[in-house]
Write an enzyme that holds these catalytic residues in place. Structure first.
Site, short mmCIF file in Angstrom:
data_model
loop_
_atom_site.label_atom_id
_atom_site.label_comp_id
_atom_site.label_asym_id
_atom_site.label_seq_id
_atom_site.Cartn_x
_atom_site.Cartn_y
_atom_site.Cartn_z
N VAL A 109 2.11 4.84 6.01
CA VAL A 109 0.73 5.13 6.38
C VAL A 109 0.58 6.65 6.26
CG1 VAL A 109 -1.06 4.91 8.13
CG2 VAL A 109 0.74 3.17 7.97
N GLU B 175 -4.67 9.12 3.00
CA GLU B 175 -5.00 7.92 2.25
C GLU B 175 -5.99 7.01 2.96
OE1 GLU B 175 -3.85 7.03 -0.86
OE2 GLU B 175 -3.05 9.06 -0.92
N ARG C 251 10.91 11.65 3.06
CA ARG C 251 11.55 10.85 4.12
C ARG C 251 11.98 9.45 3.67
NH1 ARG C 251 8.14 14.39 6.33
NH2 ARG C 251 8.49 15.22 8.41
N PHE D 109 0.86 -1.18 0.00
CA PHE D 109 0.00 0.00 0.00
C PHE D 109 0.90 1.23 0.00
CE2 PHE D 109 -3.16 2.99 1.66
CZ PHE D 109 -4.27 2.62 0.91
N HIS E 250 -8.66 5.60 8.81
CA HIS E 250 -8.29 5.00 10.10
C HIS E 250 -6.78 5.04 10.32
CE1 HIS E 250 -8.15 1.78 7.16
NE2 HIS E 250 -7.65 0.93 8.01
#
Length: 168
Positions: free
Chosen positions: A83, A87, A129, A24, A90
């Protein structure tokens, strides 16, 4: 008073490293993996001593790490993922649960686990990063694998002395 000190060891020669990469946010995760693998090679880890496994997302990383740890074939493990708040609704759940699971694997199995799962507000932060964080993960894995070996040898000396005393 003079104290003993362990100097960080970044020699990756002979170390086996397992990497679990989330798919992902794939462009960012691929960037993490590329820089991580490049740094592992620079530190002396050979390609044949690296296993890269991919999983759907950050929440699946801990299970794959657990399976690699259970195999007892690796000196250190690396978690790679991204993460990004925009996107997923949660974000906090994924960030917190994946991070806790990754940490737990290292503690439960006594194996160093370098956590390079980025948690950022947006794509731009993740891209900015990814290269350095991938390199950092490689360095952390190699340094901690060598530290774990050195610390295990401390315990091994005591066991040998105990056995010698029992035989005497």
């Amino acid at each position: 008073m003079e104290i003993g000190q362990y100097q960080p060891n970044l020699d990756g020669d002979g170390l086996r490293i397992g990497i679990v990469q989330a798919r992902f946010n794939e462009p960012v995760c691929n960037g993490l993996a590329d820089s991580c693998i490049e740094e592992l090679e620079r530190l002396g880890v050979t390609g044949e001593d690296v296993l890269l496994v991919t999983v759907p997302g950050a929440l699946e990383i801990p299970l794959a790490l657990q399976k690699l740890a259970e195999s007892a074939q690796f000196d250190a493990l690396i978690a790679l993922g991204a993460v990004i708040r925009g996107e997923t609704y949660h974000f906090e759940l994924v960030s917190n649960e994946s991070g806790a699971g990754i940490t737990r694997i290292g503690l439960d199995f006594g194996i160093p686990v370098a956590n390079a799962v980025l948690t950022t507000e947006n794509d731009e932060q993740a891209v900015a990063r990814m290269t350095e964080k991938g390199r950092d993960a490689a360095r952390v894995a190699v340094e901690m694998a060598n530290l774990a070996v050195a610390l295990e040898q401390l315990g091994g000396d005591d066991e040998e002395e105990d056995e010698e005393e029992e035989e005497a």
